[in-house]
Design an enzyme around this catalytic site. Structure first.
Site, PDB file in Angstrom:
ATOM      1  N   LYS A  27       0.852  -1.194   0.000  1.00  0.00           N
ATOM      2  CA  LYS A  27       0.000   0.000   0.000  1.00  0.00           C
ATOM      3  C   LYS A  27       0.881   1.235   0.000  1.00  0.00           C
ATOM      4  O   LYS A  27       2.026   1.224   0.440  1.00  0.00           O
ATOM      5  CB  LYS A  27      -0.934   0.013   1.219  1.00  0.00           C
ATOM      6  CG  LYS A  27      -0.261   0.049   2.596  1.00  0.00           C
ATOM      7  CD  LYS A  27       0.127   1.428   3.078  1.00  0.00           C
ATOM      8  CE  LYS A  27       0.800   1.357   4.447  1.00  0.00           C
ATOM      9  NZ  LYS A  27       1.483   2.631   4.808  1.00  0.00           N
ATOM     10  N   MET A  83      11.288  -4.511   4.532  1.00  0.00           N
ATOM     11  CA  MET A  83      10.716  -4.224   5.848  1.00  0.00           C
ATOM     12  C   MET A  83      11.146  -2.827   6.304  1.00  0.00           C
ATOM     13  O   MET A  83      12.188  -2.328   5.908  1.00  0.00           O
ATOM     14  CB  MET A  83      11.159  -5.295   6.847  1.00  0.00           C
ATOM     15  CG  MET A  83      10.547  -6.662   6.558  1.00  0.00           C
ATOM     16  SD  MET A  83      10.998  -7.947   7.764  1.00  0.00           S
ATOM     17  CE  MET A  83      12.654  -8.343   7.195  1.00  0.00           C
ATOM     18  N   GLY A 104       7.379   1.385   5.062  1.00  0.00           N
ATOM     19  CA  GLY A 104       6.128   2.126   4.956  1.00  0.00           C
ATOM     20  C   GLY A 104       5.179   1.592   3.913  1.00  0.00           C
ATOM     21  O   GLY A 104       4.217   2.265   3.540  1.00  0.00           O
ATOM     22  N   LEU A 105       5.412   0.349   3.469  1.00  0.00           N
ATOM     23  CA  LEU A 105       4.585  -0.262   2.425  1.00  0.00           C
ATOM     24  C   LEU A 105       3.553  -1.233   2.974  1.00  0.00           C
ATOM     25  O   LEU A 105       2.766  -1.804   2.211  1.00  0.00           O
ATOM     26  CB  LEU A 105       5.485  -0.987   1.415  1.00  0.00           C
ATOM     27  CG  LEU A 105       6.465  -0.090   0.659  1.00  0.00           C
ATOM     28  CD1 LEU A 105       7.500  -0.938  -0.080  1.00  0.00           C
ATOM     29  CD2 LEU A 105       5.723   0.813  -0.316  1.00  0.00           C
ATOM     30  N   GLY A 106       3.557  -1.434   4.290  1.00  0.00           N
ATOM     31  CA  GLY A 106       2.568  -2.314   4.910  1.00  0.00           C
ATOM     32  C   GLY A 106       2.807  -3.788   4.669  1.00  0.00           C
ATOM     33  O   GLY A 106       1.861  -4.585   4.742  1.00  0.00           O
ATOM     34  N   ASP A 135      -2.682  -1.268  10.542  1.00  0.00           N
ATOM     35  CA  ASP A 135      -2.865  -1.293   9.090  1.00  0.00           C
ATOM     36  C   ASP A 135      -3.577  -2.546   8.593  1.00  0.00           C
ATOM     37  O   ASP A 135      -4.063  -2.568   7.456  1.00  0.00           O
ATOM     38  CB  ASP A 135      -1.512  -1.199   8.377  1.00  0.00           C
ATOM     39  CG  ASP A 135      -0.932   0.205   8.386  1.00  0.00           C
ATOM     40  OD1 ASP A 135      -1.668   1.150   8.742  1.00  0.00           O
ATOM     41  OD2 ASP A 135       0.253   0.354   8.047  1.00  0.00           O
TER      42      ASP A 135
END
Length: 293
Positions: free
Chosen positions: A16, A100, A103-105, A141
């Site tokens: 995301k 990891m 911030g990409l979930g 999230d």
């Protein structure tokens, strides 16, 4: 994706992006109130599930730096198993490609794909709302990925409203640095009083001719992260020489939007070799959306 009575193969756990991220307050318990728009991408980790009849949950692939017992995927499977008292177990394979601390979930998306896939594989037929209530226990999230649509998010990220977004191609660039989310949220210089916006405010921008994403909002974490991590600041500056760009989540990934795959690939080809770049198309719906009702 391959679907059988005993296994589910090639289940995408999509990344995301936070198209903007405003922090509007801080709660007495330390959690932050935020507003954001979550955008799904057709890019992410791939998970494979094989049903076991002995009740055991096992991760059968190694994930460097993530012990099996603390992996959100294993925790999600065990949480669902305990909630439903099913006798089934599962072997889980993970093809990990999302970085990891970016911030990409990635971990949250893996957990959500696990809940959705096992809802189908274990024939539980839990409704989406029930899976979302379980997902909250795994992280802020995770409910978004169960929700399964691009969303305007409020609260701590669990209050979700579907938004229609145009198709875009994105270049996502990640430097070789891990940004701990807790460290950024606790920074005393983090902006925590951004004025709230509305869905209508955001949607009005989507039809404007202004440069995007600069035409709406900002990421309140970006200033703190770029001050602490020079590598992230370098990525932001490099991308800005090409097109407007923005950090996603608490970093370290930075994204830019393009009208075509060709334009995004052309920018990627010029990246410094030490940065990880990926070109991805936007998604309107989670690939496993149909696994819950």
């Amino acid at each position: 994706m391959t679907d059988s009575t005993r296994s589910l193969r090639n289940c995408l756990a999509p990344a995301k992006l936070n198209l903007f991220l405003h922090i509007t307050g801080r709660r007495p318990n330390g959690y932050h109130d935020l507003q954001s728009v979550f955008q799904l991408l057709n890019w992410g980790d791939t998970l494979h599930f094989t049903r076991r009849d002995d009740g055991r949950v096992a991760r059968v692939t190694d994930v460097p730096g993530v012990p099996e017992e603390s992996d959100l995927v294993v925790r999600a499977a065990n949480l669902l198993k305990a909630h439903t008292d099913t006798a089934h177990g599962v072997d889980i394979e993970i093809d990990k490609i999302l970085p990891m601390g970016a911030g990409l979930g990635g971990g949250s998306s893996d957990a959500a794909t696990t809940l959705l896939a096992l809802n189908r594989l274990w024939q539980l037929d839990l409704p989406r709302a029930e899976l979302q209530s379980l997902a909250v226990k795994l992280g802020a999230d995770v409910p978004f990925f169960i929700f399964g649509k691009n969303a305007f998010a409020e609260g701590i990220g669990e209050e979700l409203a579907e938004v229609e977004l145009p198709t875009r191609w994105f270049l996502v660039v990640t430097p070789r640095v891990h940004v701990p989310t807790a460290e950024i949220f606790s920074d005393e210089l983090l902006t925590r009083d951004t004025k709230p916006v509305t869905i209508a405010d955001f949607l009005a921008q989507q039809t404007s001719d202004a440069e995007w994403p600069d035409s709406f909002g900002r990421n309140d974490m970006q200033e703190v992260v770029t001050r602490k991590y020079a590598e992230v600041a370098q990525v932001v500056k490099w991308l800005y020489d090409v097109t407007p760009a923005r950090m996603t989540g608490s970093g370290a990934s930075v994204f830019a939007a393009f009208h075509s795959k060709h334009e995004a690939e052309a920018a990627k080809a010029k990246l410094p070799a030490s940065w990880n770049g990926a070109v991805a198309e936007s998604l309107n719906e989670h690939p496993l959306f149909a696994f819950a009702s």
